[in-house]
Write a protein that holds these residues in place. Sequence first.
Motif, PDB file in Angstrom:
ATOM      1  N   TRP A  79      85.170 -28.393 -36.431  1.00  0.00           N
ATOM      2  CA  TRP A  79      83.975 -28.375 -37.594  1.00  0.00           C
ATOM      3  C   TRP A  79      84.279 -28.533 -39.039  1.00  0.00           C
ATOM      4  CZ3 TRP A  79      80.669 -26.146 -40.646  1.00  0.00           C
ATOM      5  CH2 TRP A  79      79.024 -26.466 -40.979  1.00  0.00           C
ATOM      6  N   GLU A  80      85.136 -27.267 -39.544  1.00  0.00           N
ATOM      7  CA  GLU A  80      85.567 -27.389 -40.788  1.00  0.00           C
ATOM      8  C   GLU A  80      86.175 -29.363 -41.580  1.00  0.00           C
ATOM      9  OE1 GLU A  80      87.756 -24.213 -41.292  1.00  0.00           O
ATOM     10  OE2 GLU A  80      86.163 -22.572 -41.070  1.00  0.00           O
ATOM     11  N   LEU A  81      87.350 -29.208 -40.561  1.00  0.00           N
ATOM     12  CA  LEU A  81      87.597 -29.994 -40.899  1.00  0.00           C
ATOM     13  C   LEU A  81      87.290 -31.741 -40.573  1.00  0.00           C
ATOM     14  CD1 LEU A  81      91.086 -29.258 -37.971  1.00  0.00           C
ATOM     15  CD2 LEU A  81      91.135 -29.184 -40.785  1.00  0.00           C
ATOM     16  N   THR A  82      85.856 -31.631 -40.457  1.00  0.00           N
ATOM     17  CA  THR A  82      85.866 -32.685 -40.224  1.00  0.00           C
ATOM     18  C   THR A  82      84.194 -33.224 -40.763  1.00  0.00           C
ATOM     19  OG1 THR A  82      84.082 -32.345 -38.235  1.00  0.00           O
ATOM     20  CG2 THR A  82      85.771 -33.883 -37.078  1.00  0.00           C
ATOM     21  N   ALA A  83      84.652 -32.534 -41.819  1.00  0.00           N
ATOM     22  CA  ALA A  83      83.260 -32.469 -42.727  1.00  0.00           C
ATOM     23  C   ALA A  83      83.594 -33.478 -43.649  1.00  0.00           C
ATOM     24  CB  ALA A  83      83.108 -31.009 -43.852  1.00  0.00           C
ATOM     25  N   PRO A  84      83.959 -34.461 -43.635  1.00  0.00           N
ATOM     26  CA  PRO A  84      83.961 -36.099 -44.343  1.00  0.00           C
ATOM     27  C   PRO A  84      83.395 -37.383 -43.311  1.00  0.00           C
ATOM     28  CG  PRO A  84      86.026 -34.760 -44.899  1.00  0.00           C
ATOM     29  CD  PRO A  84      85.750 -33.801 -44.062  1.00  0.00           C
ATOM     30  N   TRP A  85      83.498 -36.760 -42.214  1.00  0.00           N
ATOM     31  CA  TRP A  85      83.010 -37.625 -41.323  1.00  0.00           C
ATOM     32  C   TRP A  85      81.373 -37.406 -40.899  1.00  0.00           C
ATOM     33  CZ3 TRP A  85      88.041 -36.608 -41.168  1.00  0.00           C
ATOM     34  CH2 TRP A  85      88.594 -37.556 -41.355  1.00  0.00           C
ATOM     35  N   GLN A  86      80.971 -36.042 -41.746  1.00  0.00           N
ATOM     36  CA  GLN A  86      79.280 -35.932 -41.829  1.00  0.00           C
ATOM     37  C   GLN A  86      78.553 -37.065 -41.937  1.00  0.00           C
ATOM     38  OE1 GLN A  86      77.702 -32.409 -41.207  1.00  0.00           O
ATOM     39  NE2 GLN A  86      75.905 -33.605 -40.747  1.00  0.00           N
ATOM     40  N   SER A 108      81.321 -38.117 -19.574  1.00  0.00           N
ATOM     41  CA  SER A 108      81.308 -37.234 -19.428  1.00  0.00           C
ATOM     42  C   SER A 108      80.255 -36.268 -21.190  1.00  0.00           C
ATOM     43  CB  SER A 108      81.944 -36.007 -18.846  1.00  0.00           C
ATOM     44  OG  SER A 108      82.368 -36.277 -17.369  1.00  0.00           O
ATOM     45  N   VAL A 109      81.317 -36.108 -22.051  1.00  0.00           N
ATOM     46  CA  VAL A 109      80.675 -36.253 -23.125  1.00  0.00           C
ATOM     47  C   VAL A 109      80.681 -36.387 -24.330  1.00  0.00           C
ATOM     48  CG1 VAL A 109      81.695 -34.598 -25.466  1.00  0.00           C
ATOM     49  CG2 VAL A 109      82.266 -33.990 -23.221  1.00  0.00           C
ATOM     50  N   PRO A 110      79.434 -36.405 -24.670  1.00  0.00           N
ATOM     51  CA  PRO A 110      78.770 -37.100 -25.567  1.00  0.00           C
ATOM     52  C   PRO A 110      79.412 -37.452 -26.807  1.00  0.00           C
ATOM     53  CG  PRO A 110      76.358 -36.323 -24.981  1.00  0.00           C
ATOM     54  CD  PRO A 110      77.960 -35.730 -24.186  1.00  0.00           C
ATOM     55  N   PRO A 111      79.519 -38.702 -28.208  1.00  0.00           N
ATOM     56  CA  PRO A 111      80.315 -38.750 -28.709  1.00  0.00           C
ATOM     57  C   PRO A 111      79.814 -37.310 -30.041  1.00  0.00           C
ATOM     58  CG  PRO A 111      78.037 -40.120 -29.329  1.00  0.00           C
ATOM     59  CD  PRO A 111      78.147 -39.432 -27.858  1.00  0.00           C
ATOM     60  N   PRO A 112      80.357 -37.291 -30.857  1.00  0.00           N
ATOM     61  CA  PRO A 112      80.849 -36.269 -32.035  1.00  0.00           C
ATOM     62  C   PRO A 112      78.774 -36.102 -32.992  1.00  0.00           C
ATOM     63  CG  PRO A 112      82.067 -37.621 -33.217  1.00  0.00           C
ATOM     64  CD  PRO A 112      81.942 -37.912 -31.843  1.00  0.00           C
ATOM     65  N   PHE A 113      78.381 -35.137 -33.022  1.00  0.00           N
ATOM     66  CA  PHE A 113      76.892 -34.690 -34.097  1.00  0.00           C
ATOM     67  C   PHE A 113      77.362 -33.679 -34.359  1.00  0.00           C
ATOM     68  CE2 PHE A 113      75.288 -37.550 -30.334  1.00  0.00           C
ATOM     69  CZ  PHE A 113      73.874 -37.847 -30.553  1.00  0.00           C
ATOM     70  N   ARG A 114      77.862 -33.752 -35.384  1.00  0.00           N
ATOM     71  CA  ARG A 114      78.415 -33.205 -35.792  1.00  0.00           C
ATOM     72  C   ARG A 114      77.705 -31.896 -37.217  1.00  0.00           C
ATOM     73  NH1 ARG A 114      79.786 -30.921 -41.561  1.00  0.00           N
ATOM     74  NH2 ARG A 114      81.985 -29.623 -41.326  1.00  0.00           N
ATOM     75  N   GLY A 115      76.872 -30.919 -36.107  1.00  0.00           N
ATOM     76  CA  GLY A 115      75.657 -30.244 -36.344  1.00  0.00           C
ATOM     77  C   GLY A 115      75.702 -29.177 -37.676  1.00  0.00           C
ATOM     78  N   ARG A 116      75.033 -28.439 -37.927  1.00  0.00           N
ATOM     79  CA  ARG A 116      74.796 -27.630 -39.466  1.00  0.00           C
ATOM     80  C   ARG A 116      75.590 -26.777 -39.110  1.00  0.00           C
ATOM     81  NH1 ARG A 116      71.079 -25.964 -35.320  1.00  0.00           N
ATOM     82  NH2 ARG A 116      70.784 -23.549 -35.334  1.00  0.00           N
ATOM     83  N   GLY A 117      76.624 -26.549 -38.059  1.00  0.00           N
ATOM     84  CA  GLY A 117      77.266 -25.053 -38.048  1.00  0.00           C
ATOM     85  C   GLY A 117      78.351 -24.886 -37.205  1.00  0.00           C
ATOM     86  N   LYS A 118      79.597 -23.920 -37.349  1.00  0.00           N
ATOM     87  CA  LYS A 118      80.174 -23.531 -36.346  1.00  0.00           C
ATOM     88  C   LYS A 118      79.474 -23.833 -35.600  1.00  0.00           C
ATOM     89  CE  LYS A 118      82.857 -22.159 -40.540  1.00  0.00           C
ATOM     90  NZ  LYS A 118      83.893 -20.637 -40.412  1.00  0.00           N
TER      91      LYS A 118
END
Length: 318
Positions: free
Chosen positions: A238-245, A123-133
């Motif tokens: 979103w903040e915590l996952t910055a290293p995995w951008q 149901s939920v696609p994988p993380p695309f860490r976007g441009r902001g919170k």
Amino acid sequence: MSSTRVIKANGIDLFIREAGQGPLVVLCHGWPELSYSWRHQIPALADAGFHVVAPDMRGYGQSAAPADVTAYSIFDTVGDVVGLVQALGETKAMVVGHDWGAPVAWHAALFRPDIFTAVAGLSVPPPFRGRGKPLELLRQGGITNFYWQYFQTPGVAEAELEHDVARTMRIVLGGRGLADPSAAMFVQDGKGFLGHGHPEEPLPDWLSEAELANFIETFQKSGFRGGLNWYRNLDRNWELTAPWQDAQIHQPSLFIAGSKDAVITGLIGAKRVNELERVLPNLTRRLIIEGAGHWVQQERPDEVNAALLAFLRNVSSG
């Protein structure tokens, strides 16, 4: 037959359902659900030669529900799954998640490829860490009534959802009267999250009164705060996952969703489903089950089980 027990993992008590022997498969449920949501998958995977473990996730059911909102970040929830694997005496596992459990599964594979050898998300696609919170982006886009936003203030959604738990679960799990399911994701002024619901409707054929009663009884005891606290960490995650951008998940992966699931039919969801390979270069299959809605593993267990088994057998033999 599956058994249940409480196991200590990552410093908290997790209630688990487990069955079978063989390679470990961990099943992570979403909101507002329970390990019971995997009742059709646990025996099927166990019979096929896997050790299947489905926890009530942190904040749910008979598992611990820390009071602190910040105890529900993606690091905490993935930490629970890592701790669970260790507590079971294993070093490797395959991980499957649905709804909120899908981000846990995806991030488990992203953070700990040494442990999680394969990953499936429903149901939920994988993380695309976007441009902001996420919540900031909603506000910037002029959206103020999305359900994520309604869930933010502690106590508001709890009061509505806990007022009549039987009605809540009947609407959330069993509701099917909307021509546009995505409409349920927007909260109309004064109507609350359940304002779209029609609890007098008969249940869909995949959910019996006895099955619904299991969810009702459990949430009457636990309340909804633990699960809602996951939403209160959206911007923090979103903040915590910055290293995995722009990081990719390189393990073999599988994606399953229903064609009528509002999570994937909206503009953003549809785009993400079309671009899965950006994050999942080793995607083995993208299965969209025609006519199925959001509760896909409960609605269409035979098709979900067949896809999961083919995937898990392939990766475990490889």
